[in-house]
Enzyme design. Structure first.
Site, PDB file in Angstrom:
ATOM      1  N   ARG A  60       0.828  -1.203   0.000  1.00  7.71           N
ATOM      2  CA  ARG A  60       0.000   0.000   0.000  1.00  7.71           C
ATOM      3  C   ARG A  60       0.866   1.257   0.000  1.00  7.71           C
ATOM      4  O   ARG A  60       1.953   1.290   0.550  1.00  7.71           O
ATOM      5  CB  ARG A  60      -0.921   0.014   1.223  1.00  7.71           C
ATOM      6  CG  ARG A  60      -2.042  -0.993   1.184  1.00  7.71           C
ATOM      7  CD  ARG A  60      -2.843  -0.951   2.466  1.00  7.71           C
ATOM      8  NE  ARG A  60      -3.522   0.336   2.635  1.00  7.71           N
ATOM      9  CZ  ARG A  60      -3.658   0.931   3.810  1.00  7.71           C
ATOM     10  NH1 ARG A  60      -3.144   0.401   4.903  1.00  7.71           N
ATOM     11  NH2 ARG A  60      -4.322   2.080   3.901  1.00  7.71           N
ATOM     12  N   LYS A 128       2.222  -8.647  11.679  1.00  7.30           N
ATOM     13  CA  LYS A 128       1.703  -8.780  10.320  1.00  7.30           C
ATOM     14  C   LYS A 128       2.207 -10.074   9.690  1.00  7.30           C
ATOM     15  O   LYS A 128       3.406 -10.319   9.589  1.00  7.30           O
ATOM     16  CB  LYS A 128       2.133  -7.582   9.471  1.00  7.30           C
ATOM     17  CG  LYS A 128       1.559  -7.609   8.051  1.00  7.30           C
ATOM     18  CD  LYS A 128       1.857  -6.327   7.307  1.00  7.30           C
ATOM     19  CE  LYS A 128       1.314  -6.359   5.899  1.00  7.30           C
ATOM     20  NZ  LYS A 128       1.495  -5.079   5.177  1.00  7.30           N
ATOM     21  N   ARG A 260      -3.763   1.913  13.800  1.00  8.22           N
ATOM     22  CA  ARG A 260      -2.838   1.458  14.816  1.00  8.22           C
ATOM     23  C   ARG A 260      -3.551   1.361  16.145  1.00  8.22           C
ATOM     24  O   ARG A 260      -4.389   2.208  16.477  1.00  8.22           O
ATOM     25  CB  ARG A 260      -1.641   2.416  14.966  1.00  8.22           C
ATOM     26  CG  ARG A 260      -0.788   2.570  13.722  1.00  8.22           C
ATOM     27  CD  ARG A 260       0.074   1.346  13.484  1.00  8.22           C
ATOM     28  NE  ARG A 260       0.980   1.549  12.371  1.00  8.22           N
ATOM     29  CZ  ARG A 260       0.708   1.239  11.104  1.00  8.22           C
ATOM     30  NH1 ARG A 260      -0.477   0.739  10.801  1.00  8.22           N
ATOM     31  NH2 ARG A 260       1.596   1.453  10.149  1.00  8.22           N
TER      32      ARG A 260
END
Length: 262
Positions: A60, A128, A260
């Site tokens: 992204r 992640k 976040r």
């Protein structure tokens, strides 16, 4: 010999094999770029490019996606959406399918983060595990979605803004690449068929069951700067993030914002 056994992949796909035209490359600039070039040349829906190494993989906002041989599974799938079908929520549908495919392989402690990340929950933190990049184009028949997926089989080395994880942390042994890809493509076919017919609404409840930060305080960042804070209330039927702030419940649709935990 290719790192993806295409014969075994086809066998594992079973009746779905005819819906996917899979090409396994040793390397390319990025699987999304390669597939978009093929789409411009007439490649049909279901075309899939998987690469052992990406030389210019993208995430992204133009970020590089690190892809080392044997340490990641990176591929892109071309999927046609009918005219008039909005793409909102598509990345959420893809993330749900990816999570379910990995769970079918035995992976545990997985969760979804809006709008396009798959997380591994470990020792009080979320790391992640995979990312999704969707690029859209259109022609006379409707919209084409180039769905790029980068899955860490082993955690990449280096300095990262947020923790990263590998699939090997939640499985006793990594499955062969063809078995893993077949599982993901089967799950994608099921969830994308639903999305193509009815949008994200039928998938909302399943996505929410795996939402990493449900009812947690979060910050939304734009270009690294704090944009807004609030309590994360999940997503609506269109895939928009629901953020409860002092000004009430807000719908967040912008895909260039970073979420976040506060």
């Amino acid at each position: 010999m290719s790192f993806i056994d295409l014969a075994q992949l086809k066998e594992r796909l079973g009746p779905l094999a005819g819906r996917f035209d899979v090409d396994a490359l040793d390397e390319c600039d990025s699987t999304n770029s390669e597939l978009l070039r093929r789409a411009a040349g007439g490649a049909p829906s279901g075309s899939t490019v998987v690469a052992q190494r990406q030389l210019a993989g993208r995430g992204r906002r133009g970020r590089n996606w690190i892809s080392q041989p044997q340490d990641s599974l990176t591929f892109s799938l071309l999927w046609r959406l009918p005219s008039g079908q909005p793409p909102s929520g598509l990345s959420l549908a893809v993330g749900l399918a990816l999570l379910e495919a990995l769970q079918a392989q035995g992976a545990q402690h997985l969760a979804l983060k809006w709008p396009n990340d798959l997380l591994y929950l470990r020792a009080g933190e979320s790391a992640k595990l995979a990312g999704i990049l969707i690029e859209l184009s259109s022609d006379a028949r409707g919209m084409l979605a180039c769905i790029g997926i980068g899955l860490n089989l082993r955690a990449p080395s280096g300095d990262f803004a947020s923790p990263v994880a590998g699939l090997d942390e939640t499985l006793p042994a990594l499955p062969p690449a063809h078995a893993l890809l077949a599982s993901i493509l089967r799950a994608l076919a099921q969830r994308l068929d639903t999305f193509t017919q009815a949008g994200f609404a039928p998938l909302q409840a399943d996505w929410m069951r795996h939402h990493a930060w449900q009812d947690s305080p979060v910050n939304l960042l734009a270009d690294g700067a704090l944009e807004i804070s609030g309590l994360c209330r999940g997503v609506d039927a269109d895939g928009a993030l629901l953020l409860e702030t002092g000004e009430g419940l807000q719908r967040i649709l912008a895909g260039d914002l970073s979420l976040r935990r506060a």
